[in-house]
Structure formats: C-alpha cells, structure tokens
Design a protein around this motif. Structure first.
Motif, PDB file in Angstrom:
ATOM      1  N   HIS A  68       6.634   3.333  -2.722  1.00 54.33           N
ATOM      2  CA  HIS A  68       7.085   4.177  -4.336  1.00 54.33           C
ATOM      3  C   HIS A  68       6.382   5.654  -5.197  1.00 54.33           C
ATOM      4  CE1 HIS A  68       7.569  -0.006  -5.807  1.00 54.33           C
ATOM      5  NE2 HIS A  68       6.568  -0.295  -5.362  1.00 54.33           N
ATOM      6  N   SER A  71       2.609   2.916   0.025  1.00 52.58           N
ATOM      7  CA  SER A  71       3.251   2.791  -0.761  1.00 52.58           C
ATOM      8  C   SER A  71       4.775   3.065  -0.690  1.00 52.58           C
ATOM      9  CB  SER A  71       2.735   2.582  -2.196  1.00 52.58           C
ATOM     10  OG  SER A  71       3.834   2.249  -2.512  1.00 52.58           O
ATOM     11  N   LYS A 114       2.241  -6.970 -11.000  1.00 46.45           N
ATOM     12  CA  LYS A 114       2.111  -5.594  -9.966  1.00 46.45           C
ATOM     13  C   LYS A 114       1.549  -6.094  -8.396  1.00 46.45           C
ATOM     14  CE  LYS A 114       3.165  -2.089 -11.498  1.00 46.45           C
ATOM     15  NZ  LYS A 114       5.076  -1.204 -11.555  1.00 46.45           N
ATOM     16  N   LEU A 153      -2.162   1.595 -10.657  1.00 47.43           N
ATOM     17  CA  LEU A 153      -1.308   0.639 -11.239  1.00 47.43           C
ATOM     18  C   LEU A 153      -1.687   0.455 -12.763  1.00 47.43           C
ATOM     19  CD1 LEU A 153      -0.821  -1.376  -7.852  1.00 47.43           C
ATOM     20  CD2 LEU A 153       0.890   0.091  -9.240  1.00 47.43           C
ATOM     21  N   ASP A 180       3.985  -3.504  -3.619  1.00 48.00           N
ATOM     22  CA  ASP A 180       3.955  -1.854  -4.728  1.00 48.00           C
ATOM     23  C   ASP A 180       2.528  -1.666  -4.313  1.00 48.00           C
ATOM     24  OD1 ASP A 180       4.974  -2.444  -7.078  1.00 48.00           O
ATOM     25  OD2 ASP A 180       4.006  -4.717  -6.933  1.00 48.00           O
TER      26      ASP A 180
END
Length: 358
Positions: A195, A193, A148, A68, A171
C-alpha cells in the motif's frame, strides 16, 4: 549439547569486509547505505513494493498498528509468541482471542466473524511455524466489516503461497530477523506492505516521527536498525535457499523416523513452498510430552515448548477467553532441534529417544 536451534553464521571474512566499510564511512546507523542496500535486495527477493528494515520483530507489529491507526479491539490468535499479544497491549488496544484450527494451529478463520463487535478494528493473525493462515477467508471477512489485516509473519520468510511471498498478504505483514530465524540479521524485523499510502507513515514512525531537516510530523519511535545488522543480512540473504534446502533434509528425516502412530504434527498447506522453520510434534498428553522432554534433556538435547502457554491464559490479559483447542495443543506440543549442520546421526538419536519414551 544440542539446542532447539543454532544461529547460522556466514563467512566471517565476507562480514568483515562490510565492517571495514562501516569503519571507513563512520556511519553506523541512521538509514546508512548498507541498510538501504539490504532493503532493496529484500524487496527484490520477496517481490514486494515497500519494505522497512527495523530493529526487531516486535516493534514492527507496534508500528503496523500505529500506522493503520488501530484503536479498539484486535482479533488475534492465542497460539503465538507473546510478542504478538504484547504489541496489541502496548498500543493500548484490546486483544480478542479466537481459537485455532486443530489441523494447522493457525487462527480458525471460520470463528472470526462471530467475534466481531462494533469496537473491532483489525485482525492480527500469525502464520504459525510459517504455515499460512486462511488468508482468503480472512481477507473476505475484513472487507465485509471494514477491518485492517496485519499478519505476524515472524516465521514466514522464504515461504511462497500460491505463487507469492506469504509476506505480501494483508494490509501489513511483519517479519522477525532474530538470530534464530531462517533468515537473520542478528536482531531485526521488517514491515512489508504493497500500500503506497503507508510508505511515508512507516518511514517516519520508525525514526521518531521526524526527518533530518528537523521537521516534526508526529510522535514516532526509534525503530531503526544499524549498518552492522544490515551487513549480516546482506551476507545471509544469498544463503537462504541453501539454508532452506538443508532444513528440509532434517525435516524429511524426522518425518521418516518418528512414530506417527503416537504423535501428531500440524497440517502444512499443499499450496506452498515451505521454509521448514520449525519441527513441532504433538503428543497424546502433556504427561507424555514431559516424559519425552525429560528424556531428551537427560541426554543434553534441549527442545522447546513452542508455543506455551496459550496466550489467552496469561494473567495480564484484560479479559478471560476460552480457547480449548489452543489450550490443549499448547500443553502437548514440543519443537525439536532443527538447524543447519545438525548431523543425521543426532536426528536419529533424538528420534530413537522420542520413540522409546512414547
């Protein structure tokens, strides 16, 4: 001796079948077929899109911060295992401690916004004892301030919160699969995650930052795990529901036997299917806790001061922080023995010793 925990072991013959496969293939690590099978089954079990099986529950926190691109201050909890804070320090970030909720022992989400500065980049919160943080408020704060969110879900495997795996929030969520956990792979951990943009980043970061074709992308680390550890996971995963059910029986027995006029326990969210990962009790004073602890140890019963000390009080923290709720609870809390196979008569004996010495 009765320890605070005891590792669950599956059928040895079942595990040795996987060992025979590993011997025949002579592929012990480097993203082997058993590891890939475990990752797929874990994704199905947790209903998450991306999951990476790694070497332990600390390295996954570090990889999450790296993926991140967190540099600066990370708001975190003082009531957790030291790995939570250590991962922040190892990534050259600065932990900013926010005190905990006196009912749940999780980070007090209502205090987070006041701790945000221009250098704040992330929130790293722990689902303490598998009890969910205030994920709704934390998410709102993070969106408002463009932060985040990383959840240390070391205790959260098997917990369902509002119809979803607790590990599906934030996240990134991480988990520990250490041998003391509800689900274990001897040593291990996972990055979780939903994402997709983090998919490639996770894959490379846990494998030195390069692929087998000798193409190097950035400075990664060795966060891989072996086929032997993955095999233990494949043996244990089908047992998880039975493990949780057995732990619940012990949990309920403690609930019925202990003297709650002189003890407290964290408030468990009503919106969850719990995993009964730990059984913490809080005494009226540290001296009362130590008296009971000594009485138990004298009978070869070994509880654990979990979590102690409050992390903001550690000597190597870069800044001083006052977290009075965490500091108070950390000196009064004791986790009692809880594991599959702990006989009811031992739970009764433990409870009698505690009640007698309160």
């Amino acid at each position: 001796m009765i320890n605070v925990t005891k590792t669950f072991l599956p059928d040895k013959a079942e595990y040795l079948k996987y060992v025979d496969e590993i011997w025949d293939r002579v592929q012990l690590t480097n993203n082997g077929p058993i590891l890939q099978e475990l990752e797929q089954k874990l994704k199905e079990y947790l209903n998450v899109q991306h999951l990476y099986f790694c070497s332990n529950g600390t390295i996954v926190l570090q990889i999450a911060l790296k993926a991140l691109k967190i540099q600066g201050e990370v708001i975190t909890t003082p009531f957790s295992y030291c790995a939570t804070t250590n991962s922040i320090l190892w990534e050259n970030c600065t932990p900013v401690f926010v005190d905990i909720d006196p009912a749940t022992f999780n980070i007090n989400a209502e205090l987070i916004e006041a701790a945000i500065t221009p250098d704040t980049k992330a929130i790293m919160a722990t689902h303490v004892y598998g009890n969910p943080c205030n994920v709704g408020l934390i998410d709102d704060i993070a969106r408002k301030h463009n932060l985040k969110v990383i959840y240390d879900g070391a205790h959260a495997f098997g917990v369902i919160y509002k119809g979803r795996s607790l590990l599906s929030y934030g996240d990134v969520s991480t988990c520990s699969f250490h041998s003391t956990k509800v689900f274990h792979t001897i040593e291990g951990g996972a990055l979780i995650s939903n994402h997709p943009e983090l998919h490639e980043e996770f894959h490379l970061l846990r494998a030195f930052g390069h692929r087998g074709d000798e193409s190097y992308h950035f400075a990664g680390i060795n966060g891989k795990n072996s086929e032997f550890h993955a095999a233990m996971g494949l043996c244990n995963l089908p047992q998880v529901q039975g493990i949780i059910a057995a732990r619940k029986e012990i949990f309920d027995l403690y609930n019925n036997l202990l003297n709650w006029e002189l003890l407290e326990k964290p408030l468990i969210s009503p919106d969850i299917e719990y995993n009964y990962a730990y059984y913490p009790v809080v005494f009226r004073s540290e001296s009362a806790m130590k008296k009971v602890q000594a009485a138990l140890v004298a009978e070869d019963i070994i509880p654990r001061r979990y979590f102690y000390p409050s992390l903001n009080t550690l000597s190597f923290m870069p800044r001083p922080y006052s977290c009075p709720v965490s500091e108070d609870i950390s000196v009064r809390v004791l986790s009692l023995p809880l594991y599959v196979g702990l006989p009811p008569e031992d739970i009764e004996r433990i409870s009698k010793i505690i009640n007698k010495n309160l």
